[in-house]
Design an enzyme around this catalytic site. Structure first.
Site: not given
Length: 512
Positions: A190, A264, A160
């Site tokens: 992901d 992230s 992402h």
């Protein structure tokens, strides 16, 4: 911190000493548990060795002395915490606890690990025209973190972080900025892989075995929260095998190490400096904001398998048999119940039907759909898997030949423009030959369709996506962004499609 020794004196001219290693305790509860343990051990020693030598009266007084010593320990412990609430009696410890290792600092570990962690910036100038996605007319698609995993310059981050990007940059701890190439990515887990070329040697970090990670183990998150590079936070593993309902392969580690926006794609380390996960998601309040002490990481064993495929093939070669399943109810028994079978899939060819209850696959007991999905996905193509099931009251089995997932079959290493997954569609750019044949309007081509997805029966491989909600498409990443926005706002999407010489509109409805 308190050290304990227990000395017992008998009143018959003998002196008996029971000596144990010092026990170091950091709170009053642990001190009381140790005191209770010492009382129990002393009583057992006396009963075993002294009962035949001394009178019952002597034993009585000895026990009284030991209990008095133990109660004194307890009083001293609670005196250090006068406001503490009363606690339930501690469960007896069956073995003497080991001394607790105390770290004074993680500074040396931080110095060793920080050079391996990078900041990631993804940009896409085709997104400037969409003010609902980005402000100030920026071409920034996302920022996040990543980490270097080998001496060839491969960097792991989250899908992402990079999925909307066309160009990528990474920043090292020393401030060096390098251009990066997208090797490939996997929306299901992901995970994405970038690659850089550096004139200087790069510091890289190894993976740990995430199956060996236990609740309570140290967890260290390093990344760039809110753009603050080289941030180091410390916590523990709070949970395992967490399902966030984000996909069929959910199997997250949970940690209370501070993870925020910008973390992230960054690594979660153990206290040996080995990667145990990739920081991916957090729980925050309904207004957004920062960490609440509940963060989630993709386990390193999953990351290692996915990234290895991406580095070797450019995409993930995932096994597929073509069914969907739900957990069996209490009345149905153990296992999972098939809810749908894809036409002409390996499962259909093996004779499986909707309603069959699978309780075993590859000689492993099946307890939930995610377990079965991971087992099939990790099985090499053309492997024959025996599946044991119940059809009504009758036991059946099927030998299923594992195939390649449609999304994998449609994927190929395409440099900076890998296929994009959105609403059950795998979208790609046209090849140079296709572009010359199809014309300048062909920017996004349907590579494959999820047989259970929103586009089932409406689109087919080879279709050209021209517009989404009236907006002309420039590339698959833009299509992914427009689809996500439309689904979030409306739940339905109007698409303009070209198939052969025909152009038409259709409506896709998001499916849960």
């Amino acid at each position: 911190m308190t050290h304990y020794h227990l000395i017992v004196r008998l009143n018959y001219g003998n002196f008996i000493e029971l000596r144990y290693e010092s026990f170091v305790c950091r709170d009053f509860e642990a001190e009381n548990i140790l005191a209770l343990r010492l009382r129990q051990v002393a009583l057992l020693w006396v009963m075993n060795h002294c009962l035949n030598r001394f009178s019952k009266t002597a034993i009585f007084w000895l026990c009284a002395v030991i209990l008095t010593i133990g109660l004194g320990f307890g009083r001293n412990s609670y005196a250090q915490n006068p406001n503490s609430p009363a606690k339930a009696p501690a469960k007896a410890v069956t073995t003497a606890p080991s001394p607790i290792e105390v770290r004074n600092s993680f500074a040396a570990l931080a110095r060793r690990l920080l050079p391996s962690v990078v900041g990631v910036r993804a940009s896409n100038n085709n997104l400037r025209s969409n003010p609902k996605l980005f402000q100030n007319n920026e071409d920034l698609a996302a920022t996040g973190s990543g980490f270097i995993v080998d001496n060839q310059g491969h960097i792991i981050t989250n899908n992402h972080v990079v999925e909307l990007g066309q160009t990528f940059q990474i920043s090292l701890q020393n401030g060096t900025i390098l251009s990066a190439r997208l090797v490939g990515r996997d929306a299901e887990t992901d995970i994405a892989v970038l690659k850089v070329t550096s004139p200087q040697p790069l510091t890289w970090v190894p993976f740990a075995n995430s199956d060996a990670v236990n609740i309570g183990d140290w967890a260290i998150a390093i990344g760039s929260p809110f753009g603050l590079g080289n941030s180091f936070s410390l916590g523990v593993i709070s949970g395992r095998n967490r399902d966030l309902q984000s996909g069929r392969f959910d199997n997250f580690l949970q940690t209370d190490a501070a993870i925020n926006q910008g973390n992230s794609g960054g690594p979660l380390f153990n206290d040996l400096g080995q990667v145990i996960g990739v920081n991916t998601a957090i729980v925050s309040n309904q207004n957004g904001g920062g960490s609440l002490g509940i963060g989630f990481a993709v386990p390193s064993n999953v990351v290692r398998r996915i990234s290895s495929d991406i580095i070797q093939y450019g995409y993930v070669r995932r096994g597929w048999v073509g069914f969907r399943a739900r957990p069996a109810s209490v009345n149905e028994g153990t296992g999972v119940v098939l809810t749908a079978i894809a036409a002409n899939s390996p499962a259909a060819r093996a004779g499986l039907r909707a309603g069959d209850r699978i309780y075993q696959a590859r000689n492993l007991r099946i307890t939930d759909p995610r377990q079965l999905a991971r087992l099939i996905a990790d099985t090499p193509q053309q492997t024959i898997v025996r599946i044991d099931a119940m059809r009504g009251n009758r036991r059946i089995f099927a030998n299923v030949t594992v195939g390649l997932a449609p999304s994998s079959a449609a994927s190929s290493p395409t440099g900076a423009n890998p296929p994009v997954n959105a609403m059950g569609l795998v979208l790609r750019i046209p090849s140079p030959q296709e572009a010359a044949r199809l014309g300048p309007s062909a920017k996004v081509i349907v590579a494959s369709i999820d047989p259970f997805g929103a586009a089932r029966g409406k689109l087919q491989p080879g279709d050209i996506l021209l517009e989404i909600q009236g907006r002309v498409l420039a590339d698959p990443a833009q299509a992914r962004a427009f689809l996500a926005e439309a689904v979030q706002n409306r739940g339905t999407v109007i698409v303009k499609i070209k198939r052969g010489n025909d152009t038409y509109y259709d409506v896709l409805t998001a499916r849960n």
